[in-house]
Design an enzyme around this catalytic site. Structure first.
Site, short mmCIF file in Angstrom:
data_model
loop_
_atom_site.label_atom_id
_atom_site.label_comp_id
_atom_site.label_asym_id
_atom_site.label_seq_id
_atom_site.Cartn_x
_atom_site.Cartn_y
_atom_site.Cartn_z
N ASP A 89 87.08 51.45 31.11
CA ASP A 89 87.95 51.02 32.34
C ASP A 89 89.36 50.20 31.99
OD1 ASP A 89 86.63 49.20 30.35
OD2 ASP A 89 86.07 47.80 31.87
N GLU B 56 84.76 43.80 17.67
CA GLU B 56 85.97 43.81 16.93
C GLU B 56 86.05 43.17 15.61
OE1 GLU B 56 85.70 42.41 19.89
OE2 GLU B 56 86.84 43.30 21.44
N1 UDP Z 1 79.30 49.94 28.30
C1 UDP Z 1 78.20 50.55 27.93
N2 UDP Z 1 76.85 50.14 28.33
C2 UDP Z 1 76.67 48.81 29.02
C3 UDP Z 1 78.03 48.34 29.31
C4 UDP Z 1 79.20 48.93 29.07
O1 UDP Z 1 78.22 51.40 27.30
O2 UDP Z 1 75.70 48.63 29.48
C5 UDP Z 1 80.52 50.40 27.93
C6 UDP Z 1 81.61 50.50 29.02
O3 UDP Z 1 81.85 51.68 29.81
C7 UDP Z 1 82.96 50.26 28.57
C8 UDP Z 1 82.50 49.22 27.20
O4 UDP Z 1 81.25 49.57 27.10
O5 UDP Z 1 83.56 51.39 27.93
C9 UDP Z 1 82.70 48.00 27.39
O6 UDP Z 1 82.04 47.49 28.53
P1 UDP Z 1 82.71 46.55 29.71
O7 UDP Z 1 83.98 47.33 30.33
O8 UDP Z 1 81.55 46.25 30.77
O9 UDP Z 1 82.76 45.11 29.06
P2 UDP Z 1 84.16 44.12 29.20
O10 UDP Z 1 85.49 45.07 29.03
O11 UDP Z 1 83.83 43.64 30.36
O12 UDP Z 1 84.07 43.39 27.75
MN MN Z 2 86.05 46.73 30.05
#
Ligand code: UDP
Ligand code: MN
Length: 490
Positions: free
Chosen positions: A346, A429
């Site tokens: 995203d 990270e």
């Molecule tokens: N993701 C995943 N499983 C989940 C939620 C998220 O594999 O249950 C993946 C999502 O597609 C993204 C990454 O983990 O590539 C980080 O998730 P998200 O974008 O929801 O987290 P944020 O950026 O809000 O911290």
């Molecule tokens: Mn994200």
């Protein structure tokens, strides 16, 4: 009239200085000439200024390029490396030749700078050409393709979509699609020299070409070669430019295909790249595989479900961690050189960051926009040195950085066999970077103009409610029956 004139000269104060009538008249004339000259010069100056302003507002591609070059030379480099730019450089002269012309573009890339300025101006027009020429090809790879254009694989795919198959089954079905597509496209290329067709061919031929000067080989996953007949081109990493491995965690939700499409087309501008798309699921989804096929970036699609105990928790979940660790495992087995980067599905990426991270030797970092209340998360640089980290949430982290803000050399990773990402929300990270010890802050390379630029953003997509069920009786025998199968429902 006369009276008026006299009045005017009186008012202008020209005759106020002298008492002598005669002298007064001479002085008046002299001063008038002076005044008119001044007015003339002033007017000329104003015209010149206005003209300059007008010129400066005209689009001027060359100046634009130079400007970017001054700021960061990588800006140009990235554009130069992009397959699209290379294609465009060729397209003006070779547009009616066979697709083989495009295959010359990737492998022998040497860092020539000749095409930069010429291509810069043609982006728009060639982009349009791609769209125009490609409509036929796009239809061919569409899930909703009619039997006439896409007989065997589309019907196979449809049955696959009806009931989602297991990982191997689903994968093979879509892989078949790819093969047919490629064959078909090649024909189109010869016949019509469609630009998109050539682009697709590009990814395939790239690998064949690059293999000639290869030292590192990323072998295909078992599911590809198991059935004897090869179904999809294998990614063969070339040594030059160093390969990039982009690990993208993804998961099932209404936005999933949109996210992957956007990211995929960004990555399509980058050569010698393998996209590791890893879904948090127990089985692959043919819709995802199909989307990846259509984009045409070399990829591996794998699954790595989040462990059950984390799924159940009411607290924050370690999102994408099992996916990323699966990606690391893949690299330990299949890669020998190059660089890895975690690109969430995203986020938003300027492609120049990819061209910069390619050449790192250990670990590199750079700023990420749209992170926490500070609006950006970044290493702090003073006197060319990393002296700290700026982020709205430090939380006791040694490396308070965002997932989108660092890359790691494959060799460096492989020298640290235990390095992996912890299932610790908020500390993914930090945990991963700590696991790369020994790593001195001095060894961290600073990209994006020594962290003075923002080239990646932690964007977040608005969540959409799951699509409601289609009224199958009402919309029987309409296109909606097809579209409905393209929707990802949680
Ligand atoms: N993701 C995943 N499983 C989940 C939620 C998220 O594999 O249950 C993946 C999502 O597609 C993204 C990454 O983990 O590539 C980080 O998730 P998200 O974008 O929801 O987290 P944020 O950026 O809000 O911290
Ligand atoms: Mn994200």
């Amino acid at each position: 009239m006369k009276g008026n004139y006299i009045n005017l000269s009186t008012h202008s104060g020209i005759n106020g200085a002298s008492g002598n009538g005669n002298g007064n008249g001479k002085m008046s004339l002299g001063k008038s000439i002076k005044m008119y000259l001044t007015i003339f010069i002033a007017t000329t100056c104003i015209y010149m200024v206005l003209y300059q302003y007008h010129i400066s507002r005209e689009p001027f591609a060359a100046a634009e390029v130079v400007k970017h070059q001054e700021k960061s030379s990588s800006y140009i480099a990235s554009y130069l490396w992009s397959p699209i730019s290379l294609l465009m450089a060729n397209s003006s002269s070779n547009i009616n030749t066979k697709s083989t012309t495009t295959s010359t573009t990737i492998a022998p890339i040497t860092r020539t700078t000749t095409t930069t300025t010429t291509t810069a101006g043609t982006v728009g027009s060639v982009g349009q050409k791609v769209g125009g020429a490609s409509s036929a090809s796009i239809r061919m790879v569409s899930l909703a393709a009619t039997e006439a254009t896409f007989i065997s694989s589309s019907s196979e795919l449809r049955s696959g979509l009806g009931s989602e198959s297991g990982s191997v089954g689903g994968y093979q079905k879509t892989a078949t699609t790819k093969t047919s597509t490629t064959t078909r496209t090649t024909t189109t290329t010869t016949a019509t020299a469609g630009v998109l067709a050539t682009t697709i061919k590009l990814t395939t031929t790239t690998k064949a070409k690059t293999s000639a000067k290869t030292s590192a080989v990323a072998t295909p996953t078992a599911s590809h070669s198991e059935n004897g007949q090869k179904t999809r081109p294998t990614f063969v990493a070339a040594s030059e430019p160093p390969p990039l491995y982009i690990i993208t965690p993804t998961y099932r939700r209404p936005e999933q295909l949109a996210e992957l499409t956007r990211l995929g087309y960004t990555l399509k501008h980058v050569v010698n790249l393998l996209w590791l798309v890893i879904e948090d699921a127990n089985k692959t989804n043919p819709l995802v595989a199909h989307t990846l096929d259509r984009i045409g970036v070399p990829y591996e699609y794998m699954v790595a479900p989040m462990p059950e105990k984390y799924k159940q928790t009411k607290r924050a979940k370690p999102r994408g961690v099992s996916n990323r660790n699966r990606g690391l495992e893949y690299l330990r087995h299949n890669a020998t050189e190059g660089v890895l980067y975690f690109a969430d599905d995203d986020n938003t990426y300027d492609i120049s960051i990819f061209e910069q991270m390619r050449y790192i030797t250990k670990v590199a970092m750079w700023p990420v926009g749209l992170v926490t209340k500070t609006g950006v998360s970044s290493p702090i640089i003073q006197g060319g040195k990393l002296v700290g980290f700026y982020d709205g949430w430090i939380g006791g982290r040694r490396y308070p950085v965002d997932m989108a803000g660092f890359a790691v050399s494959v060799k460096f990773l492989k020298e640290r066999p235990k390095a992996q990402m912890p299932f610790k929300p908020g500390y993914e990270e930090d945990g991963f970077l700590r696991s790369l010890a020994p790593l001195d802050n001095k060894e961290i390379e600073l990209l994006a103009d020594e962290c003075r630029d923002i080239l990646t953003w932690h964007t977040q997509t608005k969540k959409n409610a799951p699509a409601q069920a289609l009224n199958r009786t009402r919309y029987k025998n309409t296109n909606l029956e097809y579209i409905d199968k393209l929707l990802v429902r949680p």
